[in-house]
Scaffold this motif. Structure first.
Motif, PDB file in Angstrom:
ATOM      1  N   ASN A 204       2.431   5.630   3.508  1.00  0.00           N
ATOM      2  CA  ASN A 204       1.936   6.122   4.800  1.00  0.00           C
ATOM      3  C   ASN A 204       2.949   5.912   5.921  1.00  0.00           C
ATOM      4  N   THR A 232      -4.224   6.363   6.410  1.00  0.00           N
ATOM      5  CA  THR A 232      -4.403   6.178   4.971  1.00  0.00           C
ATOM      6  C   THR A 232      -3.186   6.689   4.206  1.00  0.00           C
ATOM      7  N   CYS A 234      -1.079   8.590   1.516  1.00  0.00           N
ATOM      8  CA  CYS A 234      -1.459   9.815   0.822  1.00  0.00           C
ATOM      9  C   CYS A 234      -0.227  10.507   0.257  1.00  0.00           C
ATOM     10  N   SER A 254      -5.435  10.515  -1.847  1.00  0.00           N
ATOM     11  CA  SER A 254      -5.367   9.134  -1.396  1.00  0.00           C
ATOM     12  C   SER A 254      -6.217   8.275  -2.316  1.00  0.00           C
TER      13      SER A 254
END
Length: 658
Positions: A204, A232, A234, A254
């Protein structure tokens, strides 16, 4: 070098065999199977057997050994699972149990064959103010043997002197972690890299490559009020520049995926992330989709959801209203797929190329007319590319450049370009060896230098995670073809009949046709006037003039009707905008009323509780009152019978009965 498609991209068999060797299968002396629990070890064994031998066809062991019984049961339980899927799951489980395994097994994976060593540690010369300087370049070896000298800037320092050849600049600063399935975009001569996949772990971080001085830096994200400032991790997402000072991150895989697509914005002025509020029904969460910016809307196609289900749905996010719409199309849409590439041509046609399923890659081309929402599958011309997935693309005018990708056997080495008007493919260049440009999950962005376009690629996975930067200056120029009405269109000779229908609006088409006819009649009239008058009768000339006047009148009427329709359309759009604003206001009022009702319900509940308490208190008061009355009555009787307390104190005897 074979490879197998997986949910997050490509996993090479050499990666699987290295993982298997590391985990203790085969002849390695570095066995670490004892690190895992019995359940994990049994599952790894079963997946290894499924990947290397196939489905369990051996009879159940008759021995009383519980270990052999468990191993057979675990293997047999996999049924007819494909070898590629078993490889993918084996690597995934190992990465979950031992995240750092890949960094400790360099002896198991052969080094990529690269003819020229790239120097990424030397410092680039710092630019002067308002000056962009390209540093020293080194070439990527090409298939045809054409190479560029190490210093390609002899004549003009800091310039890319060769067209259609990939070169690797020397960059400075702390380089980002190697990764693939990240997202990249360019704003103000800075390339932003966000997220991605590294050693099976989602990232991230937000990295910047300054394209003026070729220096890497990491963005220190700040927290908003009430927020931690973290976004988050991902991979498989998309990054879109917006309003000149924002990065829009949309979708992606994610660890803790939500049910619907998330849209996040990074503010380049405050250096903070925020969630964007959207309306309507958002698409299901996914990764590996394509996201294309068309005007003020984002067009999202395909991808793969959290259950590894491949998709071919089409959704549009309107940035003005932040409202989602799922689009019902006509025609035959592309088959479900992920890791494809998409581009828009002439602000009218959405092109989808390639992509793949869990086991198959495509090289088909599909076109969606964004006005009629009709799909077509035109025939392709020229050197049609081989099937691939995980490639990246950018457009320059009518040219669509495609780089990288994989085809389940090897990384794709050709850089190709599609003329989006004629749908004709050409090969720009071909790289040699196992280099980052022949990878899946790399990124490709468009920048400029001295008024010329340059392509910038980063990262990718080809058995190794990469963090290399490569540049190419294309020789293809923008020569956007137009129709007679000035509207760009796909060439009809390309076979995209459905895609080219309706390239002009009805009013423009009629107007052009009528004007052409009027011009034709006028020319005939002029010719008749300049020719011998004896050859043309007066009646014929009068008829032509009358027809001309009639056509001009019809054209005027059509223009008037067209203007009226346009005015009605503007009024309808304005009314629609007002209605939407009123709807939003009503939604706010409704939310406020719902909150007020909730508070009233709470107050009513509290009052009811108090009322019940008051009823209980009233009953207790009545009981006490009755008890008091009884006590007073008993006291009065006692006083009458005893003469009272004062009589007793005075020694007066109590009255006796007569």
């Amino acid at each position: 070098m074979a490879m197998v498609r997986a949910s997050s991209g490509l996993a090479y068999p050499d990666r699987f065999y290295a993982a298997a060797t590391y985990a203790g299968f085969g002849s390695s002396s570095n066995a670490v199977t004892s690190k895992f629990s019995n359940d994990v070890a049994l599952l790894l064994y079963a997946l290894y057997q499924q990947a290397t031998v196939g489905p369990c066809n051996v009879p159940k062991p008759r021995s009383w050994s519980p270990v052999e019984q468990s191993k057979w049961t675990s293997w047999n339980g996999l049924g007819n699972m494909a070898s590629s899927e078993a490889m993918r799951l084996f690597v995934k489980i190992l990465e979950e149990e031992d995240p750092g395994w890949y960094s400790r097994i360099s002896d198991f994976i052969p080094e990529p064959v690269v003819d020229v060593e790239m120097n990424h540690n030397s410092k680039a010369d710092l630019p002067t103010e308002n000056e962009i300087t390209l540093p020293e370049m080194k070439t990527i070896p090409t298939e045809n043997g054409n190479s560029v000298d190490k210093d390609v800037t002899e004549e003009v320092v800091g310039s890319v002197g060769v067209y259609d050849q990939w070169v690797a600049p020397s960059v400075s600063g702390p380089r980002p972690k190697p990764r693939y399935e990240h997202a990249a975009t360019v704003i103000d001569d800075k390339m932003y890299i966000f997220g991605g996949n590294h050693n099976g772990r989602y990232l991230n971080d937000l990295q910047i490559l300054d394209l003026r001085n070729w220096t890497w830096s990491k963005v220190e994200v700040k927290a908003n009020s009430g927020d931690t400032g973290r976004v988050t991790p991902c991979a498989g997402h998309s990054l879109i520049p917006w309003e000149g000072n924002k990065l829009i991150s949309i979708a992606g895989h994610s660890k803790d995926a939500s049910e619907a697509i998330n849209v996040k914005a990074f503010d380049l002025q405050t250096y903070s992330w925020s969630n964007m509020k959207t309306y309507g029904k958002p698409p299901v969460s996914r990764g590996g989709q394509s996201v294309t910016l068309v005007g003020n809307t984002l067009v999202i196609f395909g991808g793969q959801d959290g259950n590894r289900t491949l998709l071919n749905d089409l959704h549009i996010l309107d940035f003005e209203t932040m409202t989602w719409d799922e689009i019902d199309t006509i025609g035959v849409s592309p088959s479900p797929r992920a890791d494809h590439a998409a581009a828009v041509h002439a602000e009218r046609y959405l092109l989808i190329f390639g992509g793949g399923t869990h086991s198959t890659c495509f090289n088909d081309l599909h076109v969606l007319d964004l006005k009629t929402m009709e799909w077509s599958k035109p025939s392709q011309q020229g050197e049609i590319p081989s099937p691939r997935a995980g490639h990246a693309g950018v457009t320059i005018g009518e040219s669509w450049f495609i780089v990288g990708g994989g085809d389940n056997k090897s990384g794709v080495s050709e850089t190709v370009v599609l003329n989006m008007s004629t749908l004709s493919w050409s090969v720009v260049t071909t790289v040699q060896g196992r280099v980052p440009l022949a990878s899946e999950g790399l990124s490709l962005v468009l920048s400029s230098y001295n008024g010329e376009d340059i392509l910038v690629s980063f990262g990718g996975y080809n058995g190794r995670y990469n963090n290399e930067v490569n540049l190419l200056k294309p020789s293809y120029k923008s020569t956007l073809q137009t129709t007679g009405s000035g509207v760009p269109a796909l060439d009809s000779a390309s076979g995209a009949q459905n895609a080219t229908n309706g390239t002009r609006d009805v009013d423009l088409e009629f107007e052009a046709g009528q004007e052409a006819k009027v011009r034709e009649i006028s020319m005939e009239n002029n010719e008749l006037q300049t020719s011998e008058v004896n050859e043309v009768s007066e009646s014929t000339l009068a008829a032509l003039k009358a027809e001309k006047e009639e056509l001009e009148s019809a054209l005027s009427n059509e223009k008037s009707q067209s203007n009226e329709l346009k005015q009605q359309l503007i009024e309808a759009e304005s009314k629609n905008s007002d209605l939407y604003k009123e709807l939003q206001s009503l939604r706010v009022q409704l939310a406020a009323e719902q909150s007020r009702c909730f508070k009233l319900e709470v107050n009513v509940a509290e009052l009811r509780q108090k009322l019940q308490t008051m009823d209980a208190l009233q009953k207790e008061v009545e009981i006490l009152q009755r008890q008091k009355a009884a006590s007073e009555e008993a006291y009065a009787k006692q006083k009458q019978s005893s003469g009272g307390v004062w009589g007793w104190l005075a020694g007066t005897p109590p009255p006796t009965d007569a």
